[in-house]
Scaffold this motif. Structure first.
Motif, short mmCIF file in Angstrom:
data_model
loop_
_atom_site.label_atom_id
_atom_site.label_comp_id
_atom_site.label_asym_id
_atom_site.label_seq_id
_atom_site.Cartn_x
_atom_site.Cartn_y
_atom_site.Cartn_z
N ALA A 736 0.48 -1.26 0.32
CA ALA A 736 0.21 0.09 -0.02
C ALA A 736 1.13 0.91 0.06
CB ALA A 736 -1.16 -0.07 1.06
N ALA A 737 0.32 2.40 -0.58
CA ALA A 737 1.34 3.46 -1.15
C ALA A 737 0.36 4.69 -0.95
CB ALA A 737 1.94 3.20 -1.88
N GLY A 738 0.89 6.26 -0.57
CA GLY A 738 -0.20 7.09 -0.86
C GLY A 738 0.54 8.31 -1.95
N PRO A 739 0.95 9.57 -1.79
CA PRO A 739 0.86 10.34 -2.38
C PRO A 739 2.91 10.69 -2.59
CG PRO A 739 -0.70 10.96 -2.67
CD PRO A 739 -0.68 9.70 -1.45
N THR A 740 2.77 10.32 -0.60
CA THR A 740 4.03 10.37 -0.24
C THR A 740 4.93 8.99 -0.15
OG1 THR A 740 3.05 10.11 1.83
CG2 THR A 740 3.81 12.44 0.75
N GLY A 741 4.59 8.19 -1.08
CA GLY A 741 5.04 7.01 -1.21
C GLY A 741 4.64 5.72 -0.15
N PRO A 742 5.32 5.38 -0.04
CA PRO A 742 4.43 3.57 0.99
C PRO A 742 3.73 3.48 2.24
CG PRO A 742 6.79 3.24 -0.32
CD PRO A 742 6.93 3.87 0.08
N LEU A 743 3.04 2.96 3.08
CA LEU A 743 2.36 3.20 4.20
C LEU A 743 3.69 2.59 5.05
CD1 LEU A 743 -0.92 2.17 3.96
CD2 LEU A 743 -0.12 4.47 3.20
N LYS A 744 3.11 2.61 6.36
CA LYS A 744 4.50 2.06 6.98
C LYS A 744 4.89 0.84 7.30
CE LYS A 744 4.67 1.78 12.73
NZ LYS A 744 3.78 1.84 13.57
N ASP A 745 6.05 -0.06 7.12
CA ASP A 745 6.83 -0.58 6.86
C ASP A 745 6.02 -2.36 7.46
OD1 ASP A 745 7.82 -2.31 4.90
OD2 ASP A 745 9.84 -2.84 7.19
N GLY A 746 5.17 -2.90 6.07
CA GLY A 746 4.77 -4.27 7.37
C GLY A 746 3.04 -3.94 7.32
N TYR A 747 2.78 -2.83 7.33
CA TYR A 747 1.26 -2.46 7.48
C TYR A 747 0.26 -2.54 6.34
CZ TYR A 747 2.77 -1.38 12.92
OH TYR A 747 2.84 -1.25 14.09
N ALA A 748 -0.70 -2.69 6.98
CA ALA A 748 -2.36 -2.30 5.76
C ALA A 748 -3.19 -2.13 6.16
CB ALA A 748 -1.77 -4.27 5.25
N PRO A 749 -4.25 -1.51 5.45
CA PRO A 749 -5.74 -0.86 6.07
C PRO A 749 -5.85 -1.99 6.32
CG PRO A 749 -4.99 0.13 3.86
CD PRO A 749 -3.66 -0.40 4.35
N GLU A 750 -7.49 -2.08 7.09
CA GLU A 750 -8.11 -3.02 7.31
C GLU A 750 -9.00 -3.05 6.04
OE1 GLU A 750 -11.65 -4.72 10.53
OE2 GLU A 750 -9.29 -3.64 10.93
#
Length: 899
Positions: A736-750
């Protein structure tokens, strides 16, 4: 009515009238719909934390079932059966609905419950005043006691059906006193009939009020009072006294016959939970509750203690007395007049409180009485001993104006000392809990704890000051002000926990009423219509909270639908289940939806994504918000784990809306194998920390082990929202990634996918989503027949051959049926539902429910009611005639102006 009596009537009505004004005009939202129905939106802004009552049955039974009964009565029907609870249930025989209790019928009006409660409080105050006046007390003492009893601790904390019968306790004392007086005076039958009829009416109303436990327990005090008041009477007087009481009881029984008959017929087929066999053997209150009798909020607002030991006290206690009534009760005890009466009252207080707390010897003797092992005596003995304290306080206030100053000062000093000693003794077993509370206390709890002791100190000082400095003739007035002032203050504290803001979601109710027909609704955790509220709105709801409840319904639910269900509290969430059991229960619910459909359930009330599947497993802890501002996006890429293919119709994401302040629109796009579909959703309709669900333009099929992408965008709106993200629990490919890059490492939205295999959403509202279950079984069915349900109790049928009609209403004694006007047997299907044999051709089927002998019971009650009304009307007429004849003499008496 002369001026003093007008003043007394106005004084008794003052507090109830104030409560009506608060209930109707605010600033508090006192309607239980806001807190307990599941329909409240943004409900909050209370001045105090905690709850306004210790029993949510203020809404669950008293409002929901009582309003159903009121609607039946006002539409011209006897409220015998409730089609909207579970698989159907008796309504009058269930008792707690108080179906034929006249004040219950006020529930058909807006704010009807507020008016009902105020009426009962005024009735309690009036009865107390009249009894104490009949006993020989001064008007001032009787009035102070009346005001004290109408804001007593039971009324303050318990506002459900327990509330109702308490109002009639002083009236029954008045009946005993009146019948004793006419027995001593050897009055003629015409003089005996009015108190007999008034007493019978009040006794019957106490039964119709809907809480037989309460009536039974305070009847033990009344029996003791009858025996006590018989002492010293001559044998012929005792015989007349007992005969008068028996006539009163017989007339009350006749007037209550419909209620008693329906209750007696229901009991053999009822689930009784802890009220069966020896349900309350060896159950009593913790000693920590003793301090709460004297300092009602020493542990803070209702159900808001951070210490489990003090929080649990709220669950079992049933009312308080306060400090000033104890002071005045001790003052009365220290005086030598009416000693035998005071001894009787003190003995009952010791017995009632001792039994409630398991006092050795007293407890065992009490439990030897009939039925005591199946009633919650520890909670419902409170009205009787509270009334005894009120009586003792009134006895002192009646005597106080005549006391010489030295005696008054000495008595009050001793009374205050004794009351303070009572506080100290009650505090000893509470010290561990109070210590834990002090360590964990917030500012609110510390304030209540300190305030409780400050209040006792100030009341003690004011009492001593009044006895020393106030003029002797006015001491009683000053003490009455302290007495009623303290009681009123404690009574009003729970009002501060009512919400001041909130709205009601009526959209879901309107949708269900328009579309459900004769089918049923089932509920899920946190997204539901509150227990029994379907009865209020005329929506048949499978889940219920009632005691007693039909045993056959409970058995069907346990055997076919929910093995974790409680027989009398069938709710989606039950506090006594372990987390693993609750998870298994929710899983079984989804797996058994076809079985629910066979019980006539057409709709399920749930949250967004009910039955949805999670394409990626996350750990249960580690929630972190990822903010998404307007114009920003989050793109997720993953691979469906090995398993069945999915045809996805909705995509859901767990979001934070920062206290429901986020706004704007969200867009979600799902793509798999080049097939993309998108949809939008109004963020403002999503509750904080819940799923934001977006329906897709068309379903997208994702094959097992196939890649997919989900793009979430916030299109507009001034306020941001956040996606809740958690650590991944396995190695399933996902990023998962946003405009500023990947989300927190090893994390994912529910992330969740709603598939076409699950229940389909058909209506959305801010508090719930309505899902339709396929394959629902019709409320009435018969092979080879065309059925037209006219009402729930009438069906028109046209059959090509003889057949069996199955009606999804629980089978109980009392149900009868006719086919084309001829009685036919009512059989049973699945050991639960009703059946009737149909002939070939056209047939009109009608079902009726009434216990055997109901017509005779109604005739008996009608005759008793006519007799009572005739006697009371005659008595009122005689009084009015006497007043009119005496008016010219009074008007022209010295000191009065003539017209």
């Amino acid at each position: 009515m002369n001026r003093p009596n007008i003043f007394i009537a106005m004084a008794i009505a003052a507090i109830p009238t104030m409560l009506i004004v608060i209930g109707i005009f605010g600033p508090f939202l006192t309607d239980p719909l806001y807190m307990y129905s599941g329909l409240g939106i943004d409900v909050g802004s209370s001045l105090l934390p905690g709850l306004p009552t210790i029993d949510p049955n203020i809404g669950t039974t008293s409002l929901a079932l009582g309003a159903r009964a009121a609607f039946d009565v006002l539409s011209g029907h006897l409220p015998l059966w409730n089609h909207f609870e579970g698989l159907g249930a008796p309504l009058l025989g269930e008792m707690q609905s108080a179906a034929l209790f006249p004040p219950t019928w006020l529930l058909a009006l807006p704010h009807g419950q507020v008016i009902e409660h105020a009426l009962l409080q005024a009735l309690a105050g009036t009865g107390t005043y009249l009894f104490l006046r009949a006993f020989g007390l001064r008007k001032g003492a009787a009035l102070a006691a009346a005001l004290l009893f109408e804001v007593n601790g039971v009324f303050a904390w318990l506002r459900n059906a327990i509330f109702n019968p308490v109002a009639f306790l002083p009236w029954l004392f008045l009946t005993v006193e009146s019948l004793r007086a006419v027995a001593i005076a050897e009055d003629s039958p015409s003089r005996r009939l009015p108190p007999i009829c008034l007493g019978a009416a009040m006794a019957a109303l106490a039964l119709y009020a809907g809480f037989p436990e309460q009536v039974y327990l305070y009847s033990l005090l009344l029996i003791g009072w009858v025996v006590f008041r018989s002492v010293g009477m001559a044998a012929p007087q005792i015989r007349r006294f007992i005969l008068n009481l028996l006539m009163t009881a017989l007339l009350a029984f006749a007037l209550s016959a419909p209620l008693l008959l329906t209750f007696a017929e229901f009991l053999p087929e009822a689930a009784l939970s802890g009220h069966g066999e020896n349900g309350f053997q060896e159950v009593w209150l913790t000693p920590a509750a003793l301090l709460q009798y004297l300092m009602p909020y020493v542990y803070g607002p209702i159900f808001n203690s951070p210490v489990p030991a003090t929080s649990s006290v709220w669950s079992t206690t049933g009312g308080y007395i306060g400090f000033m009534p104890v002071v005045l009760a001790f003052a009365g005890i220290f005086l030598t007049d009416r000693r035998s009466v005071k001894i009787f009252l003190v003995v009952w207080i010791v017995i009632a409180i001792g039994v409630s707390h398991g006092l050795p010897g007293v407890y065992q003797a009490f439990m030897a009485l009939p039925l005591t092992q199946i009633v919650a005596f520890f909670r419902y003995l409170n009205p009787s001993w509270i009334f005894c304290f009120v009586f003792l306080a009134a006895l002192f206030l009646d005597r106080a104006p005549d006391l010489p100053r030295p005696i008054l000062k000495r008595v009050m000093l001793c009374a205050v000392a004794a009351a303070l000693l009572s506080v100290a003794l009650a505090a000893v077993p509470a010290l561990p809990s109070v210590g834990d509370l002090w360590k964990a206390a917030t500012r609110t709890h510390a304030g209540f704890l300190i305030g409780a002791f400050v209040a006792v100190t100030l009341l003690s000082g004011a009492t001593i000051w009044a006895s020393h400095l106030v003029r002797t003739g006015r001491v009683s007035i000053m003490l009455s002000v302290l007495l009623v002032g303290e009681a009123t203050a404690w009574f009003l504290v729970p009002y501060l926990s009512y919400p001041r803001t909130g709205t009601l979601n009526t959209d879901s109710v309107a949708f269900l009423k328009s579309n459900i027909g004769f089918q049923r609704v089932a509920e899920t955790t946190n997204h539901r219509l509150g227990p029994n509220y379907g009865s209020l709105f005329g929506i048949a709801t499978l889940h219920y909270d009632d005691l007693p409840a039909p045993q056959r319904t409970a058995d069907y639910i346990r055997n076919h639908l929910d093995p974790y269900a409680n027989p009398t509290v069938f709710q989606p969430w039950f506090p006594y289940l372990e987390p693993e059991q609750q998870a298994d229960r929710e899983k079984l619910f989804l797996e058994r939806l076809p079985r629910y459909a066979q019980a006539g359930v057409k709709y399920v009330l749930g949250g967004p994504g009910l039955g949805s599947e999670t394409p990626i497993r996350l750990k249960p802890q580690g929630h972190t918000p990822h903010a998404v501002a307007t114009g920003e996006w989050v793109e997720m890429s993953g691979r469906l784990p090995f398993g069945p293919d999915m045809t996805v119709s909705e995509v859901s994401l767990l979001v934070a809306t920062y206290g429901n302040t986020a706004n704007g629109r969200a867009k979600v796009t799902l793509c798999a194998q080049g097939d993309c579909s998108d949809g939008g959703s109004d963020i403002g309709l999503t509750q904080d920390n819940s799923l934001l669900t977006v329906g897709l333009g068309h379903p997208v099929r994702i094959a097992a082990d196939q890649d997919y992408t989900v793009r979430f965008e916030k299109l507009d709106g001034e306020r941001p929202l956040a996606l809740w993200i958690r650590p991944k629990a396995d190695a399933t490919p996902f990023s998962a990634a946003g405009p500023t890059g990947p989300l927190k490492d090893g994390y994912a939205p529910e992330l969740r996918f709603t598939t076409q295999a699950g229940p389909m959403p058909v209506h959305r509202s801010p508090t719930m989503v309505v899902y339709e279950i396929p394959g629902v079984r019709d409320y009435v069915s018969a092979e080879g027949c065309t059925l037209t349900p006219v009402t729930r109790d009438r069906v028109d049928a046209v059959c090509t051959r003889p057949s069996t009609l199955v009606r999804l209403e629980v089978h109980m004694r009392g149900w009868r049926a006719t086919v084309n006007g001829k009685p036919v047997p009512v059989g049973m299907s699945d050991d639960t539902f009703q059946t009737v044999e149909l002939p070939a051709g056209a047939a009109q089927v009608e079902f009726t429910y009434a216990p055997t002998g109901m017509n005779a019971a109604l005739t008996m009650a009608g005759g008793a009611l006519l007799l009572i009304l005739a006697v009371l009307a005659h008595g009122i007429g005689v009084c009015l005639a006497g007043s009119i004849r005496g008016w010219p003499e009074r008007a022209s008496a010295p000191g009065r102006a003539t017209r």
